[in-house]
Design a protein around this motif. Structure first.
Motif, PDB file in Angstrom:
ATOM      1  N   GLU A  53      19.537  18.404  48.499  1.00 17.83           N
ATOM      2  CA  GLU A  53      20.281  19.389  49.271  1.00 17.83           C
ATOM      3  C   GLU A  53      20.946  18.742  50.484  1.00 17.83           C
ATOM      4  O   GLU A  53      20.415  17.793  51.061  1.00 17.83           O
ATOM      5  CB  GLU A  53      19.358  20.517  49.743  1.00 17.83           C
ATOM      6  CG  GLU A  53      18.711  21.292  48.611  1.00 17.83           C
ATOM      7  CD  GLU A  53      17.821  22.416  49.125  1.00 17.83           C
ATOM      8  OE1 GLU A  53      17.614  22.499  50.355  1.00 17.83           O
ATOM      9  OE2 GLU A  53      17.343  23.211  48.301  1.00 17.83           O
ATOM     10  N   ILE A  54      22.101  19.291  50.858  1.00 22.37           N
ATOM     11  CA  ILE A  54      22.754  18.863  52.093  1.00 22.37           C
ATOM     12  C   ILE A  54      22.054  19.557  53.255  1.00 22.37           C
ATOM     13  O   ILE A  54      22.029  20.792  53.346  1.00 22.37           O
ATOM     14  CB  ILE A  54      24.254  19.213  52.091  1.00 22.37           C
ATOM     15  CG1 ILE A  54      24.985  18.451  50.989  1.00 22.37           C
ATOM     16  CG2 ILE A  54      24.864  18.897  53.462  1.00 22.37           C
ATOM     17  CD1 ILE A  54      25.033  16.958  51.173  1.00 22.37           C
ATOM     18  N   ILE A  55      21.479  18.752  54.138  1.00 21.70           N
ATOM     19  CA  ILE A  55      20.705  19.292  55.258  1.00 21.70           C
ATOM     20  C   ILE A  55      21.580  19.496  56.499  1.00 21.70           C
ATOM     21  O   ILE A  55      21.435  20.480  57.224  1.00 21.70           O
ATOM     22  CB  ILE A  55      19.533  18.347  55.607  1.00 21.70           C
ATOM     23  CG1 ILE A  55      18.665  18.089  54.368  1.00 21.70           C
ATOM     24  CG2 ILE A  55      18.693  18.923  56.737  1.00 21.70           C
ATOM     25  CD1 ILE A  55      18.031  19.323  53.789  1.00 21.70           C
ATOM     26  N   LYS A  79      15.112  14.602  62.969  1.00 20.93           N
ATOM     27  CA  LYS A  79      15.186  15.990  63.456  1.00 20.93           C
ATOM     28  C   LYS A  79      15.399  16.976  62.307  1.00 20.93           C
ATOM     29  O   LYS A  79      14.782  18.044  62.247  1.00 20.93           O
ATOM     30  CB  LYS A  79      16.324  16.143  64.474  1.00 20.93           C
ATOM     31  CG  LYS A  79      16.536  17.588  64.934  1.00 20.93           C
ATOM     32  CD  LYS A  79      17.634  17.687  65.959  1.00 20.93           C
ATOM     33  CE  LYS A  79      17.950  19.148  66.290  1.00 20.93           C
ATOM     34  NZ  LYS A  79      16.808  19.877  66.864  1.00 20.93           N
ATOM     35  N   TYR A  80      16.288  16.605  61.363  1.00 21.70           N
ATOM     36  CA  TYR A  80      16.664  17.568  60.328  1.00 21.70           C
ATOM     37  C   TYR A  80      15.848  17.453  59.045  1.00 21.70           C
ATOM     38  O   TYR A  80      15.879  18.358  58.209  1.00 21.70           O
ATOM     39  CB  TYR A  80      18.160  17.446  60.019  1.00 21.70           C
ATOM     40  CG  TYR A  80      19.011  17.915  61.178  1.00 21.70           C
ATOM     41  CD1 TYR A  80      19.058  19.262  61.517  1.00 21.70           C
ATOM     42  CD2 TYR A  80      19.725  17.011  61.961  1.00 21.70           C
ATOM     43  CE1 TYR A  80      19.815  19.697  62.598  1.00 21.70           C
ATOM     44  CE2 TYR A  80      20.483  17.438  63.041  1.00 21.70           C
ATOM     45  CZ  TYR A  80      20.518  18.785  63.353  1.00 21.70           C
ATOM     46  OH  TYR A  80      21.259  19.216  64.430  1.00 21.70           O
ATOM     47  N   THR A  81      15.115  16.352  58.875  1.00 18.91           N
ATOM     48  CA  THR A  81      14.307  16.210  57.660  1.00 18.91           C
ATOM     49  C   THR A  81      12.810  16.168  57.956  1.00 18.91           C
ATOM     50  O   THR A  81      11.998  16.379  57.059  1.00 18.91           O
ATOM     51  CB  THR A  81      14.674  14.933  56.893  1.00 18.91           C
ATOM     52  OG1 THR A  81      14.281  13.779  57.654  1.00 18.91           O
ATOM     53  CG2 THR A  81      16.170  14.884  56.605  1.00 18.91           C
ATOM     54  N   GLY A  82      12.457  15.850  59.199  1.00 18.42           N
ATOM     55  CA  GLY A  82      11.054  15.794  59.574  1.00 18.42           C
ATOM     56  C   GLY A  82      10.380  14.470  59.283  1.00 18.42           C
ATOM     57  O   GLY A  82       9.166  14.346  59.440  1.00 18.42           O
ATOM     58  N   ARG A  83      11.146  13.454  58.869  1.00 12.04           N
ATOM     59  CA  ARG A  83      10.563  12.142  58.586  1.00 12.04           C
ATOM     60  C   ARG A  83      11.628  11.066  58.688  1.00 12.04           C
ATOM     61  O   ARG A  83      12.826  11.353  58.759  1.00 12.04           O
ATOM     62  CB  ARG A  83       9.943  12.120  57.183  1.00 12.04           C
ATOM     63  CG  ARG A  83      10.942  12.287  56.077  1.00 12.04           C
ATOM     64  CD  ARG A  83      10.293  12.174  54.712  1.00 12.04           C
ATOM     65  NE  ARG A  83      11.281  12.177  53.661  1.00 12.04           N
ATOM     66  CZ  ARG A  83      11.867  13.259  53.182  1.00 12.04           C
ATOM     67  NH1 ARG A  83      11.560  14.440  53.672  1.00 12.04           N
ATOM     68  NH2 ARG A  83      12.759  13.174  52.217  1.00 12.04           N
TER      69      ARG A  83
END
Length: 318
Positions: free
Chosen positions: A213-215, A303-307
């Motif tokens: 998915e595009i985050i 920030k946007y993926t958490g890792r």
């Protein structure tokens, strides 16, 4: 704005595994656009659908105005592709590779040799054109593959992990070449990568893809600025006193003290440095060092993926 790529909820399933999940993407013409994500994120699957190699499970896309399902032949005429996996025949010369590709794409006989000479000059391989590619360096081979993708004058060039497996020096050479390409000819480049610095160096815009998915999408500089977390590092022989004073400043969002330095988390740090120095001077505090650091793309990714981008991902199902 005119877009050369427009996707409409494009999705690809492999059995119960969803590799690409309802992606909507718009890529402006005459730009370098990056798709950034870790291994297994769905980057290569997305490109394979856009290049008409794989049919989408659902949704579709338009390339240069042509539907990838209904007008696949027109799409193929509009694009060039450099695959992640090397695809050169060691016993062919650079010129022979280009001649074969030009013939496959129907470049007319009367202009074919001129076009090949033009591409050889563009990729700086004119002096090596008649040498077998088994004698080429890694960077030369990659430039030849890029040249092969350009020989039929495509409107859009796909680069799938263009510098994967190359050493740092060769990688930077390819970056310089892509930058020159962008400024030399009328073409849009879409590259996939998991190298953060590659996107930062080359791309006008990017999309972060994670688990199909595009985050998040945007300009690299703007995405970093959105974090609003510049770091100003100060070193002083009176660090405790400086720390007490800075803790009371409204522009300081957070402060970290370590040994003889403090790190101030602020917004628009370059505008605040004169004010910080003024406050120190007014309190008779000597600052021996001051350093400003802007947020990195790695921080954006986290920030946007958490890792971190190198962390493993869980398998995902439909």
């Amino acid at each position: 704005m005119s877009y050369i790529i427009e996707t409409d909820n494009i999705t690809k399933d492999f059995g119960d595994f969803r590799a690409v999940n309802s992606i909507n993407l718009k890529v402006p013409r005459n730009s370098v656009y990056g798709v950034l994500g870790p291994n297994g994120a769905g980057k290569s699957t997305l490109i394979s659908m856009l290049c008409t190699i794989l049919a989408p499970t659902s949704g579709t896309a338009k390339i240069n105005g042509y539907d990838i399902v209904k007008e696949a032949n027109d799409v193929r005429k509009s694009i060039g592709i450099v695959f992640q996996t090397r695809a050169l025949d060691d016993i062919l010369t650079g010129r022979e590779h280009l001649e074969m590709h030009a013939a496959l794409y129907g470049v007319p006989n009367d202009v074919r040799q001129d076009r090949i000479d033009e591409v050889l000059e563009l990729i700086a391989l004119g002096s090596k054109a008649d040498e077998e590619t088994k004698n080429y360096s890694g960077g030369m081979k990659r430039r030849l593959e890029i040249g092969r993708g350009l020989v039929h004058h495509p409107k859009l060039l796909f680069l799938d992990e263009p510098t994967l497996g190359l050493d740092i020096q060769t990688r930077e050479s390819i970056w310089n070449y892509i930058e020159d390409l962008k400024n030399t000819i009328d073409i849009t480049i879409l590259l996939t990568t998991h190298y953060l610095e590659e996107v930062d160096n080359l791309c006008d815009d990017l999309s972060i893809i994670d688990q199909g998915e595009i985050i998040k999408s945007g300009n690299p500089k703007n995405l970093k600025a959105e974090l609003k977390s510049d770091t100003v590092t100060l070193i002083s022989p009176e660090i405790d006193k400086l720390c007490d004073i800075m803790e009371n400043q409204t522009f300081v969002k957070d402060i970290i003290k370590k040994d003889d330095e403090i790190r101030l988390l602020v917004e628009k740090g370059e505008d605040l440095i004169p004010e910080i120095v003024k406050i120190a001077n007014n309190n008779n505090i000597k600052i021996t060092s001051i350093e400003l650091k802007h947020p990195s793309l790695e921080e954006v990714f986290i920030k946007y993926t958490g890792r971190k981008i190198g962390d493993s991902v869980k398998m995902r199902g439909v």
